[in-house]
Each structure stands twice: as structure tokens, then as C-alpha cells.
Scaffold this active site. Sequence first.
Site, PDB file in Angstrom:
ATOM      1  N   THR A  11      26.947 -13.264  37.126  1.00  0.00           N
ATOM      2  CA  THR A  11      27.634 -12.220  37.888  1.00  0.00           C
ATOM      3  C   THR A  11      29.106 -12.575  38.007  1.00  0.00           C
ATOM      4  O   THR A  11      29.460 -13.750  38.124  1.00  0.00           O
ATOM      5  CB  THR A  11      27.036 -12.038  39.297  1.00  0.00           C
ATOM      6  OG1 THR A  11      27.805 -11.045  40.005  1.00  0.00           O
ATOM      7  CG2 THR A  11      27.053 -13.332  40.097  1.00  0.00           C
ATOM      8  N   PRO A  14      32.509 -12.224  43.188  1.00  0.00           N
ATOM      9  CA  PRO A  14      32.717 -13.454  43.961  1.00  0.00           C
ATOM     10  C   PRO A  14      31.847 -13.542  45.208  1.00  0.00           C
ATOM     11  O   PRO A  14      31.413 -14.631  45.601  1.00  0.00           O
ATOM     12  CB  PRO A  14      34.203 -13.423  44.340  1.00  0.00           C
ATOM     13  CG  PRO A  14      34.802 -12.224  43.709  1.00  0.00           C
ATOM     14  CD  PRO A  14      33.716 -11.406  43.067  1.00  0.00           C
ATOM     15  N   LYS A  16      28.774 -12.313  45.589  1.00  0.00           N
ATOM     16  CA  LYS A  16      27.433 -12.703  45.152  1.00  0.00           C
ATOM     17  C   LYS A  16      27.401 -14.177  44.766  1.00  0.00           C
ATOM     18  O   LYS A  16      26.444 -14.893  45.082  1.00  0.00           O
ATOM     19  CB  LYS A  16      26.990 -11.843  43.963  1.00  0.00           C
ATOM     20  CG  LYS A  16      26.634 -10.411  44.316  1.00  0.00           C
ATOM     21  CD  LYS A  16      26.082  -9.676  43.091  1.00  0.00           C
ATOM     22  CE  LYS A  16      25.717  -8.243  43.416  1.00  0.00           C
ATOM     23  NZ  LYS A  16      25.154  -7.525  42.249  1.00  0.00           N
ATOM     24  N   ASP A  72      20.813  -8.075  40.607  1.00  0.00           N
ATOM     25  CA  ASP A  72      21.184  -6.668  40.660  1.00  0.00           C
ATOM     26  C   ASP A  72      20.690  -6.143  41.996  1.00  0.00           C
ATOM     27  O   ASP A  72      19.524  -6.328  42.353  1.00  0.00           O
ATOM     28  CB  ASP A  72      20.609  -5.855  39.505  1.00  0.00           C
ATOM     29  CG  ASP A  72      21.442  -4.591  39.288  1.00  0.00           C
ATOM     30  OD1 ASP A  72      22.626  -4.729  38.934  1.00  0.00           O
ATOM     31  OD2 ASP A  72      20.937  -3.480  39.499  1.00  0.00           O
TER      32      ASP A  72
END
Length: 207
Positions: A11, A14, A16, A72
Site C-alpha cells: 500500500t 501512509p 495504512k 483493501d
Amino acid sequence: MLRGMKVVLATGNPGKVRELKEGLAPLGWTLLTLADFALRMPKEEGATFLENALLKAAYVAKATGLPALADDSGLEVYALGGEPGVYSARYGGRATDRERNVYLLERMRHLKGEERKARFVAVLVLAYPDGHAEAYEGSVEGVILEAPRGEGGFGYDPLFYVPEAGKTFAEMGLEEKARYSHRGKALRALLEAYKDGPPPREVSKLE
């Protein structure tokens, strides 16, 4: 195999990355990010959180030759038929978190009380270079406020009020948010699966 195992966080968000690093700390894995590799991520074209997470994790695992963990996640407002859902990060074509929050509030301006109920959903997929993949899910129920509250977090956190906590996600620190959040629940499911080593593949394989 576990402590020190290298895993790429698939990912570029930042917020996450911060939450994933915090949640995975007990495993002692060596966590790498996309910044450590020159990768162009594929477009998220899945119809579900699971499809998008699998797409990202499998792509990064294959490209790097290392296990990759993708997240997600998104917000689902019941009265809006589940919007923004898988389009949470690009809702209404808006470019920033603040713009997306304003757009969501505009879409919900006619909704009151119970009509403002929503949930956050997170799906984590851990994919290996040999094609094996595992999914871990979490969700949390809440209410969308009529105005933002709090300075922390990211995305829709200032609008998402958790009745059980009496706060929005943006009013919580990382540790408190992890106790309630969709991502925290998915991470705890992963930690439980790996507490005694990797889970049996015949049980956890994604078809």
C-alpha cells in the site's frame, strides 16, 4: 520462519502503513514498503474489497519475490446502498480526504439519525510468491456525523463515530483506534492465525 520474515506492505497509503506496522509488531516481521521498490501498482478494478486486496498482494509478491500484505478497505453507508464501498479512496472523483468527506456529507445531507448508520470493512490478503494467499477480514459499525470531529487518522475517520467508544476514529490514538477498528480486527485475526507459525495451507488457501 516467522521472526524476521520479510513482508512487503502493498500500500502507498501512509495512514495504512502506520496502522499495519503497529498491528504487526508482535510478529517480529521485517516490514518493507513500496518505497523500497520501484513498482507501479496495478489499477484497482475489483468489485469487492477481497478482489482488490488479492490483486495488490499477488502483484507485489510476484514482482518482489517476497510475501506481500495488502489492505483493501472502505466505508459503506447503508442508506446510500453501500457507497462509497470499494470506491472509498476515489469517491466522487475527489482528490483529497477533505474533499471526499465534504462530498460524502453533501450526499448525506438529507439523512438523519438511524439513516446515518454505516460500517467500515477491511480485508487483508497475505500473498506468497508461489501463488498461495490468505485473507483476514474485520468490520466495525458506526454512524456518520454531520460535521468532522478530531485531528487524527485519515480518510473518513473524522466523520465515523463509534458509539461504543463515544468518539470518532479521528479522536483516537493509534492504539485505541486499533481496539475498535475494522483494520485492527483483521490484524488480530492474522496475528491469531500466525501465533504458532504459518496456518495450514489447505485451510487458508484462497481459491
